[in-house]
Enzyme design. Structure first.
Site, PDB file in Angstrom:
ATOM      1  CG  ASP A 237      -1.885  -1.183   1.198  1.00  0.00           C
ATOM      2  OD1 ASP A 237      -2.199  -1.675   0.099  1.00  0.00           O
ATOM      3  OD2 ASP A 237      -2.278  -1.632   2.284  1.00  0.00           O
TER       4      ASP A 237
ATOM      5  CB  ALA B 107      -7.203  -0.343  -1.644  1.00  0.00           C
ATOM      6  CB  THR B 108      -8.024  -5.538  -0.924  1.00  0.00           C
ATOM      7  OG1 THR B 108      -7.236  -5.155  -2.043  1.00  0.00           O
ATOM      8  CG2 THR B 108      -8.602  -6.922  -1.180  1.00  0.00           C
TER       9      THR B 108
ATOM     10  CD  GLN C  84       0.724  -8.850  -2.605  1.00  0.00           C
ATOM     11  OE1 GLN C  84       1.382  -9.509  -3.384  1.00  0.00           O
ATOM     12  NE2 GLN C  84      -0.520  -8.535  -2.869  1.00  0.00           N
TER      13      GLN C  84
ATOM     14  N   GLY D  56      -4.614  -4.199  -3.764  1.00  0.00           N
ATOM     15  CA  GLY D  56      -5.580  -3.152  -4.100  1.00  0.00           C
ATOM     16  C   GLY D  56      -4.774  -1.934  -4.491  1.00  0.00           C
ATOM     17  CG  HIS D  57      -2.023  -1.974  -7.031  1.00  0.00           C
ATOM     18  ND1 HIS D  57      -1.108  -2.512  -7.893  1.00  0.00           N
ATOM     19  CD2 HIS D  57      -1.753  -2.519  -5.824  1.00  0.00           C
ATOM     20  CE1 HIS D  57      -0.325  -3.356  -7.233  1.00  0.00           C
ATOM     21  NE2 HIS D  57      -0.715  -3.388  -5.977  1.00  0.00           N
TER      22      HIS D  57
ATOM     23  CB  SER E 130       3.454  11.098  -4.056  1.00  0.00           C
ATOM     24  OG  SER E 130       2.062  11.112  -4.219  1.00  0.00           O
TER      25      SER E 130
ATOM     26  N   GLY F 107       1.579   2.989  -2.592  1.00  0.00           N
ATOM     27  CA  GLY F 107       1.103   3.917  -3.637  1.00  0.00           C
ATOM     28  C   GLY F 107       1.589   3.487  -5.015  1.00  0.00           C
ATOM     29  CE  LYS F 108       2.341  -2.399  -4.406  1.00  0.00           C
ATOM     30  NZ  LYS F 108       2.087  -2.033  -2.993  1.00  0.00           N
TER      31      LYS F 108
ATOM     32  CE  LYS G 130      -1.501   7.895   1.659  1.00  0.00           C
ATOM     33  NZ  LYS G 130      -2.336   6.876   2.269  1.00  0.00           N
TER      34      LYS G 130
HETATM   35  P1  GDP Z   1      -0.766   0.361  -3.570  1.00  0.00           P
HETATM   36  O1  GDP Z   1      -1.360  -0.908  -3.098  1.00  0.00           O
HETATM   37  O2  GDP Z   1       0.712   0.429  -3.339  1.00  0.00           O
HETATM   38  O3  GDP Z   1      -1.124   0.725  -4.978  1.00  0.00           O
HETATM   39  O4  GDP Z   1      -1.380   1.503  -2.636  1.00  0.00           O
HETATM   40  P2  GDP Z   1      -2.932   1.630  -2.191  1.00  0.00           P
HETATM   41  O5  GDP Z   1      -3.715   2.134  -3.331  1.00  0.00           O
HETATM   42  O6  GDP Z   1      -3.406   0.395  -1.520  1.00  0.00           O
HETATM   43  O7  GDP Z   1      -2.804   2.693  -1.031  1.00  0.00           O
HETATM   44  C1  GDP Z   1      -2.304   3.972  -1.230  1.00  0.00           C
HETATM   45  C2  GDP Z   1      -3.389   4.988  -0.821  1.00  0.00           C
HETATM   46  O8  GDP Z   1      -2.799   6.262  -0.685  1.00  0.00           O
HETATM   47  C3  GDP Z   1      -4.475   5.137  -1.863  1.00  0.00           C
HETATM   48  O9  GDP Z   1      -5.681   5.453  -1.208  1.00  0.00           O
HETATM   49  C4  GDP Z   1      -3.994   6.312  -2.697  1.00  0.00           C
HETATM   50  O10 GDP Z   1      -5.047   7.003  -3.342  1.00  0.00           O
HETATM   51  C5  GDP Z   1      -3.354   7.173  -1.641  1.00  0.00           C
HETATM   52  N1  GDP Z   1      -2.214   7.987  -2.063  1.00  0.00           N
HETATM   53  C6  GDP Z   1      -1.240   7.696  -2.966  1.00  0.00           C
HETATM   54  N2  GDP Z   1      -0.315   8.668  -2.973  1.00  0.00           N
HETATM   55  C7  GDP Z   1      -0.696   9.585  -2.071  1.00  0.00           C
HETATM   56  C8  GDP Z   1      -0.128  10.814  -1.598  1.00  0.00           C
HETATM   57  O11 GDP Z   1       0.939  11.260  -2.000  1.00  0.00           O
HETATM   58  N3  GDP Z   1      -0.832  11.487  -0.618  1.00  0.00           N
HETATM   59  C9  GDP Z   1      -2.004  11.032  -0.129  1.00  0.00           C
HETATM   60  N4  GDP Z   1      -2.594  11.748   0.837  1.00  0.00           N
HETATM   61  N5  GDP Z   1      -2.555   9.870  -0.537  1.00  0.00           N
HETATM   62  C10 GDP Z   1      -1.911   9.161  -1.487  1.00  0.00           C
HETATM   63  P1  IMO Z   2      -0.903  -4.146  -2.285  1.00  0.00           P
HETATM   64  O1  IMO Z   2      -0.454  -4.674  -3.616  1.00  0.00           O
HETATM   65  C1  IMO Z   2      -0.980  -4.605   2.044  1.00  0.00           C
HETATM   66  C2  IMO Z   2      -1.072  -8.687   3.629  1.00  0.00           C
HETATM   67  C3  IMO Z   2      -2.330  -9.158   4.336  1.00  0.00           C
HETATM   68  C4  IMO Z   2      -1.742 -10.161   5.309  1.00  0.00           C
HETATM   69  C5  IMO Z   2      -0.617 -10.805   4.498  1.00  0.00           C
HETATM   70  C6  IMO Z   2      -0.987 -12.106   3.825  1.00  0.00           C
HETATM   71  O2  IMO Z   2      -2.207  -3.435  -2.341  1.00  0.00           O
HETATM   72  O3  IMO Z   2       0.175  -3.355  -1.636  1.00  0.00           O
HETATM   73  P2  IMO Z   2      -2.520 -12.788   1.773  1.00  0.00           P
HETATM   74  O4  IMO Z   2      -3.934 -12.449   1.449  1.00  0.00           O
HETATM   75  O5  IMO Z   2      -1.544 -12.358   0.741  1.00  0.00           O
HETATM   76  O6  IMO Z   2      -2.340 -14.228   2.152  1.00  0.00           O
HETATM   77  O7  IMO Z   2      -2.189 -11.954   3.106  1.00  0.00           O
HETATM   78  O8  IMO Z   2      -0.259  -9.858   3.507  1.00  0.00           O
HETATM   79  N1  IMO Z   2      -1.276  -8.166   2.259  1.00  0.00           N
HETATM   80  C7  IMO Z   2      -1.217  -6.858   1.934  1.00  0.00           C
HETATM   81  N2  IMO Z   2      -1.032  -5.782   2.693  1.00  0.00           N
HETATM   82  N3  IMO Z   2      -1.080  -4.475   0.715  1.00  0.00           N
HETATM   83  C8  IMO Z   2      -1.241  -5.547  -0.074  1.00  0.00           C
HETATM   84  O9  IMO Z   2      -1.213  -5.483  -1.427  1.00  0.00           O
HETATM   85  C9  IMO Z   2      -1.356  -6.822   0.537  1.00  0.00           C
HETATM   86  N4  IMO Z   2      -1.534  -8.077   0.064  1.00  0.00           N
HETATM   87  C10 IMO Z   2      -1.475  -8.895   1.128  1.00  0.00           C
HETATM   88  O10 IMO Z   2      -2.967  -8.090   4.987  1.00  0.00           O
HETATM   89  O11 IMO Z   2      -1.153  -9.484   6.382  1.00  0.00           O
HETATM   90 MG    MG Z   3      -2.878  -1.584  -1.837  1.00  0.00          MG
END
Ligand code: GDP
Ligand code: IMO
Ligand code: MG
Length: 427
Positions: free
Chosen positions: A13, A298-299, A223, A40-41, A411, A15-16, A330
């Site tokens: 999470d 996000a998931t 992840q 969840g991206h 960012s 911010g990929k 962030k």
């Molecule tokens: P990912 O799994 O690495 O793609 O990241 P996620 O989407 O799960 O979580 C990142 C969260 O931070 C999302 O809700 C984005 O919309 C938000 N986000 C990304 N970059 C920034 C930033 O620079 N500032 C803020 N406030 N939010 C951000």
């Molecule tokens: P993105 O791509 C954050 C965490 C789960 C749990 C562990 C194992 O959005 O960054 P799993 O379902 O893979 O067996 O869970 O890994 N986890 C994540 N945490 N971002 C993710 O993906 C994750 N995918 C799995 O919360 O601790």
């Molecule tokens: Mg995510």
């Protein structure tokens, strides 16, 4: 041409999704290399928010192709839902999305096995997203799995029945685990039917041919490095190699074809699910980070655990991945604080260490912090490097010095536009 890799350096999470979307125009192909719908991206642009789980984050651009690589695990039900949503936004999925025949399928019984295993673990549970990830990768390495290419084969139904039977026998060993497979199975079989119309490819050939033609490829990780099956905080990890080496096995790209490795990190730290997290804050500072950063999964929607940035952990991730450029996310969230803290070392068995030891359990590892002045200024409207407050520049330069890798992007908000490049060439 080389394949650049973009991946998370913390516990996911980072911010990929946002950054892949931002840099997609620099590439011809975006390819996801591991994980599945546990990811969840999030992407934000033109006032809209999109969350992708299996589909690469380049999908909203018209001129790029998106590949789901062999290292990914696909749940047809979630995949279909994702595609239908994209169609509502006029994305021509049939033209823009290619799927490796070698990607493995998540069966409904994989999801049940995930849930049963977590239930049995009780308070030692991993905190899995319950998407069936662990059991699917177990079947892959156990040589039992079903792959995307099998969907078109003559014996698919038979092979499905056989694996399902095996799973049901396994489920019988979990005491008190109740389930209703029928509706899950019906939905899954319908979704498999739907998948038959999608474009399946031998993605390792496709990607290497694209490289030969001079096309630029971006490999998108899911992840984070601290959730890697080998190098993460085992057993509280996911079941794939989330690190740069995973891009080689998850796409069929040779190590000498890897170019830049972009490592993404938040200006602080979060974790969702169980497992050690040395800098976790259980106080109002942690709550403020969660509130300001909207730190909810996000998931799964679960609240994310929050804490200060952890340099020993980041240095470890940089080493394992061979990171060449850093991307800091962030920064705007830290505007809420008078001072920002950085964990520079750990206290470990009475000694100060600056590396990640075998066990990072809080009972053994105590973070040592350095405080830096905060910037207390709203960054979200800033678009230019010259606008950044001095205290933020000091924070960035301090991190660069400690981590010995340049921070090339900062960012300052979730939107595509809220992205500041610190050098003229990102990719
Ligand atoms: P990912 O799994 O690495 O793609 O990241 P996620 O989407 O799960 O979580 C990142 C969260 O931070 C999302 O809700 C984005 O919309 C938000 N986000 C990304 N970059 C920034 C930033 O620079 N500032 C803020 N406030 N939010 C951000
Ligand atoms: P993105 O791509 C954050 C965490 C789960 C749990 C562990 C194992 O959005 O960054 P799993 O379902 O893979 O067996 O869970 O890994 N986890 C994540 N945490 N971002 C993710 O993906 C994750 N995918 C799995 O919360 O601790
Ligand atoms: Mg995510």
């Amino acid at each position: 041409m080389k394949v650049d890799v973009l991946l998370g350096l913390q516990w996911g999470d980072e911010g990929k999704g946002k950054i892949v979307d931002v840099i997609t125009p620099d590439y011809g192909v975006i390819a996801r290399f591991q994980g599945g719908p546990n990811a969840g991206h999030t992407l934000e642009f033109e006032g809209r928010k999109h969350v992708l789980h299996t589909i690469p984050s380049g999908i909203f651009h018209d001129n790029q192709l998106n590949v789901v690589g062999n290292g990914v695990v696909i749940d047809p039900v979630i995949f279909r839902r994702e595609i239908e949503k994209l169609k509502e936004h006029n994305v021509d999925v049939n033209k823009q999305l290619l799927i490796s025949r070698k990607a493995h399928l998540i069966l409904p019984t994989h999801r049940l096995l995930d849930a049963a295993s977590e239930q049995e673990k009780g308070n030692k549970k991993i905190g899995s997203t319950l998407k069936g990830i662990g059991p699917t990768y177990m079947d892959k390495t156990g040589r039992n799995g079903l792959r995307v290419g099998d969907v078109l084969g003559p014996q698919f139904e038979e092979r499905y029945e056989s694996l399902r039977g095996k799973h049901l026998r396994l489920l019988g060993h979990f005491e008190g685990f109740e389930f209703d497979l029928d509706p899950m199975e019906k939905e899954w079989l319908d979704a498999v039917e739907y998948m038959r119309d999608l474009t399946f490819i031998d993605s390792e050939h496709y990607l290497n041919n694209q490289l030969r033609k001079g096309e630029r490829i971006l490999a998108e990780g899911a992840q984070g490095s601290l959730l890697d099956i080998d190098f993460g905080s085992y057993p509280f990890v996911t079941s794939s190699n989330t690190i740069s080496a995973g891009a080689c096995t998850g796409l069929g790209i040779a190590p000498n074809r890897i170019g830049e490795v972009f490592g993404i990190f938040k200006a602080y730290c979060t974790r969702v699910g169980s497992g050690p997290f040395p800098t976790e804050l259980h106080d109002e500072t942690g709550e403020l980070l969660r509130a300001k950063g909207h730190e909810f999964g996000a998931t799964t929607g679960r609240p994310r655990r929050c804490g200060w940035i952890d340099l020993p952990a980041l240095k470890y991730a940089i080493m394992i991945n061979g990171v060449t450029r850093l991307i800091m996310m962030k920064a705007d969230v830290l505007s809420a604080f008078e001072e920002v803290k950085v964990c520079t070392h750990y206290e470990y068995n009475g000694e100060e260490i600056d590396y990640l030891p075998y066990s990072i359990d809080p009972s053994e590892v105590k973070p040592v912090y350095k405080s830096l002045p905060g910037w207390h200024q709203d960054l979200t409207g800033m678009r230019n490097i010259d606008e950044l407050p001095k205290e933020l520049n000091d924070y960035i330069e301090y991190l660069e010095k400690q981590l010995e890798v340049p921070i090339t992007v900062v960012s300052v908000g979730p939107d595509r536009e809220q992205t500041i490049r610190r050098d003229s060439v990102l990719a």
